[in-house]
Design an enzyme around this catalytic site. Structure first.
Site, PDB file in Angstrom:
ATOM      1  N   GLN A 114       2.221  -6.231  -3.147  1.00  0.00           N
ATOM      2  CA  GLN A 114       2.509  -6.253  -1.699  1.00  0.00           C
ATOM      3  C   GLN A 114       3.765  -5.412  -1.425  1.00  0.00           C
ATOM      4  O   GLN A 114       3.926  -4.381  -2.053  1.00  0.00           O
ATOM      5  CB  GLN A 114       2.658  -7.686  -1.174  1.00  0.00           C
ATOM      6  CG  GLN A 114       1.333  -8.453  -1.091  1.00  0.00           C
ATOM      7  CD  GLN A 114       0.878  -9.029  -2.411  1.00  0.00           C
ATOM      8  OE1 GLN A 114       1.643  -9.656  -3.118  1.00  0.00           O
ATOM      9  NE2 GLN A 114      -0.373  -8.834  -2.769  1.00  0.00           N
ATOM     10  N   GLY A 116      -4.170  -4.698  -4.309  1.00  0.00           N
ATOM     11  CA  GLY A 116      -5.129  -3.673  -4.733  1.00  0.00           C
ATOM     12  C   GLY A 116      -4.337  -2.458  -5.165  1.00  0.00           C
ATOM     13  O   GLY A 116      -3.827  -1.728  -4.326  1.00  0.00           O
ATOM     14  N   HIS A 117      -4.169  -2.296  -6.458  1.00  0.00           N
ATOM     15  CA  HIS A 117      -3.383  -1.169  -6.972  1.00  0.00           C
ATOM     16  C   HIS A 117      -4.347  -0.111  -7.493  1.00  0.00           C
ATOM     17  O   HIS A 117      -5.066  -0.336  -8.461  1.00  0.00           O
ATOM     18  CB  HIS A 117      -2.420  -1.651  -8.065  1.00  0.00           C
ATOM     19  CG  HIS A 117      -1.355  -2.566  -7.533  1.00  0.00           C
ATOM     20  ND1 HIS A 117      -0.472  -3.249  -8.315  1.00  0.00           N
ATOM     21  CD2 HIS A 117      -1.025  -2.883  -6.248  1.00  0.00           C
ATOM     22  CE1 HIS A 117       0.347  -3.960  -7.556  1.00  0.00           C
ATOM     23  NE2 HIS A 117       0.021  -3.752  -6.297  1.00  0.00           N
ATOM     24  N   LYS A 163       2.047   1.971  -5.263  1.00  0.00           N
ATOM     25  CA  LYS A 163       2.693   1.427  -6.473  1.00  0.00           C
ATOM     26  C   LYS A 163       1.827   1.644  -7.709  1.00  0.00           C
ATOM     27  O   LYS A 163       2.335   1.918  -8.789  1.00  0.00           O
ATOM     28  CB  LYS A 163       2.975  -0.074  -6.299  1.00  0.00           C
ATOM     29  CG  LYS A 163       3.978  -0.378  -5.197  1.00  0.00           C
ATOM     30  CD  LYS A 163       4.172  -1.865  -5.012  1.00  0.00           C
ATOM     31  CE  LYS A 163       2.981  -2.577  -4.400  1.00  0.00           C
ATOM     32  NZ  LYS A 163       2.673  -2.222  -3.016  1.00  0.00           N
ATOM     33  N   ASP A 206       0.814  -1.220   0.000  1.00  0.00           N
ATOM     34  CA  ASP A 206       0.000   0.000   0.000  1.00  0.00           C
ATOM     35  C   ASP A 206       0.844   1.265   0.000  1.00  0.00           C
ATOM     36  O   ASP A 206       0.457   2.286   0.568  1.00  0.00           O
ATOM     37  CB  ASP A 206      -0.973   0.013   1.201  1.00  0.00           C
ATOM     38  CG  ASP A 206      -1.775  -1.266   1.275  1.00  0.00           C
ATOM     39  OD1 ASP A 206      -2.280  -1.692   0.231  1.00  0.00           O
ATOM     40  OD2 ASP A 206      -1.873  -1.845   2.373  1.00  0.00           O
TER      41      ASP A 206
HETATM   42  P1  IMP Z   1      -2.385 -12.943   1.897  1.00  0.00           P
HETATM   43  O1  IMP Z   1      -1.493 -12.331   0.886  1.00  0.00           O
HETATM   44  O2  IMP Z   1      -3.850 -12.784   1.587  1.00  0.00           O
HETATM   45  O3  IMP Z   1      -2.006 -14.349   2.224  1.00  0.00           O
HETATM   46  O4  IMP Z   1      -2.177 -12.124   3.278  1.00  0.00           O
HETATM   47  C1  IMP Z   1      -0.953 -12.179   4.012  1.00  0.00           C
HETATM   48  C2  IMP Z   1      -0.639 -10.803   4.607  1.00  0.00           C
HETATM   49  O5  IMP Z   1      -0.308  -9.904   3.555  1.00  0.00           O
HETATM   50  C3  IMP Z   1      -1.800 -10.161   5.364  1.00  0.00           C
HETATM   51  O6  IMP Z   1      -1.263  -9.403   6.434  1.00  0.00           O
HETATM   52  C4  IMP Z   1      -2.399  -9.215   4.341  1.00  0.00           C
HETATM   53  O7  IMP Z   1      -3.087  -8.137   4.940  1.00  0.00           O
HETATM   54  C5  IMP Z   1      -1.143  -8.750   3.618  1.00  0.00           C
HETATM   55  N1  IMP Z   1      -1.385  -8.325   2.246  1.00  0.00           N
HETATM   56  C6  IMP Z   1      -1.627  -9.109   1.166  1.00  0.00           C
HETATM   57  N2  IMP Z   1      -1.762  -8.357   0.063  1.00  0.00           N
HETATM   58  C7  IMP Z   1      -1.602  -7.086   0.444  1.00  0.00           C
HETATM   59  C8  IMP Z   1      -1.597  -5.849  -0.264  1.00  0.00           C
HETATM   60  O8  IMP Z   1      -1.770  -5.783  -1.497  1.00  0.00           O
HETATM   61  N3  IMP Z   1      -1.375  -4.728   0.474  1.00  0.00           N
HETATM   62  C9  IMP Z   1      -1.146  -4.780   1.818  1.00  0.00           C
HETATM   63  N4  IMP Z   1      -1.127  -5.917   2.513  1.00  0.00           N
HETATM   64  C10 IMP Z   1      -1.347  -7.056   1.827  1.00  0.00           C
END
Ligand code: IMP
Length: 443
Positions: free
Chosen positions: A224, A40-41, A16, A13
């Site tokens: 991420q 989520g971009h 990007k 977040d």
């Molecule tokens: P997962 O990717 O759904 O397995 O989540 C693992 C961790 O990564 C959790 O803490 C999510 O909140 C975090 N996470 C996954 N994708 C994003 C993103 O695009 N932005 C911020 N945090 C993310």
């Protein structure tokens, strides 16, 4: 023109989406290399908000090829929801614009179910995932059970793999009291996707190789952030893919020398969604003020993001593990008028100061941040695009951050729109064709 890798230096977040969209006009191809629709971009164009999850953030520029690499996990329903939403907004997201690797793994209906079981079992130690089935899909990839996008092109193989998977998973689901999985129904659903996804499927490694041989340039897009990387993040509170620079090579089938520069996207403060350690977290009114000013709510799940001060120890670590050359600093406008701005420069731990980031959560949970207070700036930065108009205190703040993280700031983002950006020309030379970017930003 050189290829550029753009990735996040914190817990995701960082902004990007805006930066990739902004820089896309200088590249012919934009390629995502990991993650899935957990990302989520967000991109804003003339007051219109577009949130991309799986499709690379270059899609709004006609003529750019968008590539989804083998390092991603794809839920076909999410993919087609996104292409459908884009088409409804007049954006071509068909196979002429989007290529999907045959090697990308598919998220199957049992993956979100397995994730819920795993998160519930962890109780208080849950990771706080996005519950999209991302982790279990990567688990199956490592277990050599996964079903890949290319398997959709042979329905006999698809049927066999679905049956094998269900045989492996059913005993676990039954033990948790979940209803049995209907292999035939899954086969019908995914057999249906096969026809739709087929035209998108490509050998992405070969495609990129051919494009680069033609002299085209590639922007590699990370999802991420570094601190969520499976290896280098705050394990186990991480995502399940390689979001750091190395992931670009394995996630797309390109050699490391195809990456000519690395741009780290860094927010002027820190945020985190989900569980896990966060040394500079502000669990108070100030944290909530920053969250509300910065609109810090998850673009995928809508969850409020935890907010805290800038952590130079963590970002310096991110610069090291990614080989970051330059920084794009985002959202400093959120900090205007907050008075002095503390920046974390070290961690106090068991009577000594750590200057190097320890990714282990049991250490991070115990550290006490050591702050250096920098003078804040009362002036609004919102919408600024002229480097000469930036307040002196802010420029001084940027110089201190550069020294602390050991990388130069090349871009400052001062708002969500493309035009709300300050370019540091001297730092961008050799990185991107700034003229192309400027023309598109002004259009
Ligand atoms: P997962 O990717 O759904 O397995 O989540 C693992 C961790 O990564 C959790 O803490 C999510 O909140 C975090 N996470 C996954 N994708 C994003 C993103 O695009 N932005 C911020 N945090 C993310």
């Amino acid at each position: 023109m050189a290829n550029l890798l753009v990735l996040g230096t914190q817990w995701g977040d960082e902004g990007k989406g805006k930066i990739v969209d902004l820089l896309t006009p200088a590249f012919e191809v934009v390629a995502r290399y990991q993650g899935g629709h957990n990302a989520g971009h967000t991109v804003w164009v003339r007051g219109r908000k577009i949130v991309l999850h799986l499709i690379p953030s270059g899609i709004l520029h006609p003529g750019t090829l968008c590539v989804v690499g083998n390092g991603l996990v794809i839920a076909p329903s999410a993919f087609f929801k996104e292409t459908g939403d884009l088409e409804a907004q007049g954006v071509d997201a068909g196979p002429a614009r989007v290529a999907v690797s045959r090697g990308a793994h598919l998220i199957m209906p049992w993956h979100p179910l397995a994730e819920r079981i795993s998160e519930d079992r962890r109780g208080e130690k849950k990771i706080g995932t996005t519950c999209r089935g991302i982790g279990p899909a990567y688990e199956d990839k490592a277990a050599r059970l996964g079903i890949r996008a290319g398997d959709l092109t042979d329905l006999r193989i698809l049927r066999e793999k679905i049956a094998d998977n269900i045989a492996a998973k059913e005993p676990v689901f039954r033990a948790f009291g979940l209803p049995g999985l209907d292999a035939e129904a899954v086969y019908r659903e995914y057999g249906g996707w096969a026809e739709k996804l087929g035209p998108y499927l490509r050998d992405v490694s070969e495609l990129l190789h051919e494009r680069m041989k033609l002299g085209q340039s590639v922007l590699f897009e990370g999802a991420q952030g570094t601190l969520l990387d499976l290896d280098h993040g705050t394990y186990p509170y991480v995502t399940s893919s390689s979001s750091t620079a190395g992931g670009a090579a394995t996630g797309l089938g390109v050699g490391p020398r195809a990456i000519h520069g690395v741009l780290g996207i860094t927010k002027a403060y820190t945020t985190r969604v989900g569980g896990g350690p966060f040394p500079t977290e502000l669990d108070d009114e100030l944290g909530r003020t920053i969250a509300s000013r910065g609109d810090e709510f998850g673009a995928t799940t809508g969850r409020p993001r935890r907010c805290g001060w800038f952590d130079a120890v963590a970002v310096r670590y991110a610069c090291r593990v990614n080989g970051i050359d330059r920084i794009a600093l985002t959202k400093p406008d959120v900090l205007s008028g907050l008075g002095d701005i503390p920046v974390c420069v070290g961690y106090r731990y068991k009577g000594r100061t750590l200057k190097s980031f320890p990714p282990e959560p049991w250490i991070l949970e115990e550290v006490v941040p050591e702050y250096r207070r920098l003078p804040g700036w009362p002036e609004s930065l919102h919408g600024a695009s002229d480097p000469g108009a930036l307040p002196r205190t802010f420029v001084d703040y940027v110089r201190v951050l550069e020294d602390l993280v050991e990388a130069k700031v090349a871009i400052v983002s001062t708002g969500v729109e493309r035009g709300q950006t300050v370019f540091v020309e001297s730092e961008l030379r050799g990185f991107v064709d700034l003229e192309k970017v400027r023309v598109a930003a002004a259009a």
